[in-house]
Scaffold this active site. Structure first.
Site, PDB file in Angstrom:
ATOM      1  N   HIS A  52      16.555  34.355  -3.112  1.00  0.00           N
ATOM      2  CA  HIS A  52      17.337  33.494  -2.120  1.00  0.00           C
ATOM      3  C   HIS A  52      18.642  33.014  -2.755  1.00  0.00           C
ATOM      4  CE1 HIS A  52      13.708  32.951   0.154  1.00  0.00           C
ATOM      5  NE2 HIS A  52      12.910  32.324  -0.825  1.00  0.00           N
ATOM      6  N   HIS A  82       6.793  39.666  -5.280  1.00  0.00           N
ATOM      7  CA  HIS A  82       6.163  38.383  -4.651  1.00  0.00           C
ATOM      8  C   HIS A  82       5.673  38.680  -3.088  1.00  0.00           C
ATOM      9  CE1 HIS A  82       5.456  34.298  -3.620  1.00  0.00           C
ATOM     10  NE2 HIS A  82       6.524  34.079  -3.170  1.00  0.00           N
ATOM     11  N   ASP A  99      11.495  34.161  -6.628  1.00  0.00           N
ATOM     12  CA  ASP A  99      11.687  33.013  -6.158  1.00  0.00           C
ATOM     13  C   ASP A  99      12.392  32.226  -7.272  1.00  0.00           C
ATOM     14  OD1 ASP A  99      10.837  32.951  -3.305  1.00  0.00           O
ATOM     15  OD2 ASP A  99       8.853  32.092  -3.865  1.00  0.00           O
ATOM     16  N   TYR A 114      15.921  22.994  -4.389  1.00  0.00           N
ATOM     17  CA  TYR A 114      14.956  24.119  -4.353  1.00  0.00           C
ATOM     18  C   TYR A 114      13.642  23.871  -5.479  1.00  0.00           C
ATOM     19  CZ  TYR A 114      13.491  28.936  -4.409  1.00  0.00           C
ATOM     20  OH  TYR A 114      12.974  30.090  -4.462  1.00  0.00           O
ATOM     21  N   HIS A 152       6.334  32.009  -7.477  1.00  0.00           N
ATOM     22  CA  HIS A 152       6.018  30.713  -7.007  1.00  0.00           C
ATOM     23  C   HIS A 152       4.428  30.895  -6.511  1.00  0.00           C
ATOM     24  CE1 HIS A 152       6.262  29.360  -2.541  1.00  0.00           C
ATOM     25  NE2 HIS A 152       5.805  28.286  -3.240  1.00  0.00           N
TER      26      HIS A 152
HETATM   27 FE1  FEO Z   1       7.411  32.198  -2.303  1.00  0.00          FE
HETATM   28 FE2  FEO Z   1      10.568  32.873  -1.247  1.00  0.00          FE
HETATM   29  O1  FEO Z   1       8.923  32.955  -1.296  1.00  0.00           O
END
Ligand code: FEO
Length: 400
Positions: free
Chosen positions: A224, A78, A164, A191, A145
């Site tokens: 994350h 990403h 993501d 999220y 994303h």
């Molecule tokens: Fe779309 Fe965690 O960046």
């Protein structure tokens, strides 16, 4: 706590950002992590990096396992800078001629972030890369994303590096779902509601396509938050459910207030809605962050929006929130508008226009009160709320 070995020869080498509280407009009250992964086989691969300001810590974490020069391949799942921001520094340490694998869209977007030229290797959906005893397989996941997003699967271990996807903005001592338990579902839902909701139809289709491939996924490693190792199926099921956007028996009142008249209306409307047995809280934008409010909107059936009229328009906090909500395209809602005013009272009509543009039908005409609501007007607010409560019941029973 870094690096963490997550499987034989597979390490999480990223960083925790304990103190971040605003992630491009999202309230990260629990901090976040930028996860990166090192796969050590006959060849060594680094999957993703971290935000630029944490570059040195990423390099230090890698160095605890091996000399960065031993990395043969770098994979960018990403392009967004929280995962690609350290790539210049990483490539400098790894060797700038080493292959940098990315999706075809990544190949378009990554060079626009860096002045240096790298040895980009755009991959096809399904393409594989042998590390010797084990194999990486690339899965195109546009819009999860960004257009460049992809997942990488370590096939023999069943480990999905999902960028993501399936993430949570959460920094804690726990690194795995089994260490934190059910508490991680709230950050995961927030999220989804604030970052991925717009792409829910695409994500639903993607999950279906991946399931048709019958991939053996035993662990999901997002970029994350915690890693899903005990029950990766749990977050996949949650995503399938969230993608459908089936509302609960719930209304949410979102408002701001100038001299507390709109607040009085909000609280009376809440009484009316709750009297119908529908869960409802009035959320003042003075107190609640837009991303917390969006999480409440996500599973509500009715979205009730109130604003005083200021300078013939909306209160600025409402304009901010409605712009944010419109971008996320929530589905399966009904709405209503209310507000107090002094002499012109345009705000209610403006809210109704915004809700209409979001495809949210109105339950009833908006309710306006001039200056301060009196007893009868507050009773009218309660009745307004009761009708919203009844509409929520009707909508839920129609869809169940
Ligand atoms: Fe779309 Fe965690 O960046």
């Amino acid at each position: 706590m870094h690096p963490v070995q997550i499987a034989p020869g597979v390490y999480e080498v990223g960083v925790s950002d304990w103190n971040i509280r605003d992630f491009h407009g999202y309230s990260t009250d629990l901090g976040t992590t930028y996860n990166a992964f090192l796969v050590v086989d006959e060849k060594v691969a680094l999957i993703d990096s971290v935000k630029k300001e944490f570059s040195d810590r990423l390099i230090a974490n890698i160095t605890r396992i091996l000399d960065p020069k031993r990395i043969d391949f770098v994979i960018s799942n990403h392009t967004e800078p929280d995962h690609a921001g350290s790539l210049e520094r990483v490539m400098h340490r790894v060797g700038e001629d080493k292959p940098l694998f990315c999706s075809k869209m990544g190949h378009k977007n990554l060079p626009k972030h860096f002045s240096r030229k790298f040895n980009y290797r755009p991959v096809e959906n399904g393409e594989e890369l042998s590390l010797g005893r084990r194999t990486l397989s690339f899965i195109e996941t546009r819009m999860v994303h960004w257009p460049d997003s992809m997942f990488t699967l370590l096939k023999e271990e069943g480990i999905l590096f999902s960028s993501d996807g399936f993430g949570q903005h959460y920094a804690g001592p726990e690194r795995f779902d089994d260490e934190i338990g059910e508490r991680i579902m709230a950050p995961a839902k927030k999220y989804f509601a604030n970052i991925l909701l717009l792409y829910a139809p695409l994500i639903e289709k993607l999950i279906r396509q991946v399931q048709e491939l019958k991939l053996d996924i035993r662990m999901i490693c997002p970029d994350h938050g915690v890693i899903w190792r005990r029950d990766p199926g749990k977050i996949i099921s949650a995503y399938r459910h969230w993608c459908r956007q089936e509302p609960e028996k719930k209304a949410v009142i979102i408002y701001d207030t100038m001299w507390k008249s709109t607040q009085k209306m909000a609280e009376a409307i809440q009484e009316g809605i709750s009297a119908e047995g529908v869960y409802c809280r009035p959320l003042s934008l003075r107190t609640w962050h837009r991303s917390e409010v969006m999480t409440e909107v996500f599973d509500a059936r009715a979205v009730v929006v109130g604003s005083p009229t200021l300078n013939n328009g909306l209160y600025p906090s409402l304009a901010d929130f409605l712009c944010y909500m419109k971008g996320l395209k929530p589905k399966n809602k009904v709405g209503a508008a209310f507000g107090s005013y002094g002499w012109s009272g345009e705000a209610v009509k403006l809210i109704e226009t915004e809700l209409g543009e979001m495809g949210i039908p109105l339950i009833q005409p908006g309710l306006k009160v001039q200056f301060v609501p009196e007893r009868e007007q507050l009773e009218a607010c309660r009745e307004f709320g009761r009708r919203i409560g009844a509409a929520v019941h009707a909508g839920i029973s129609a869809s169940s």
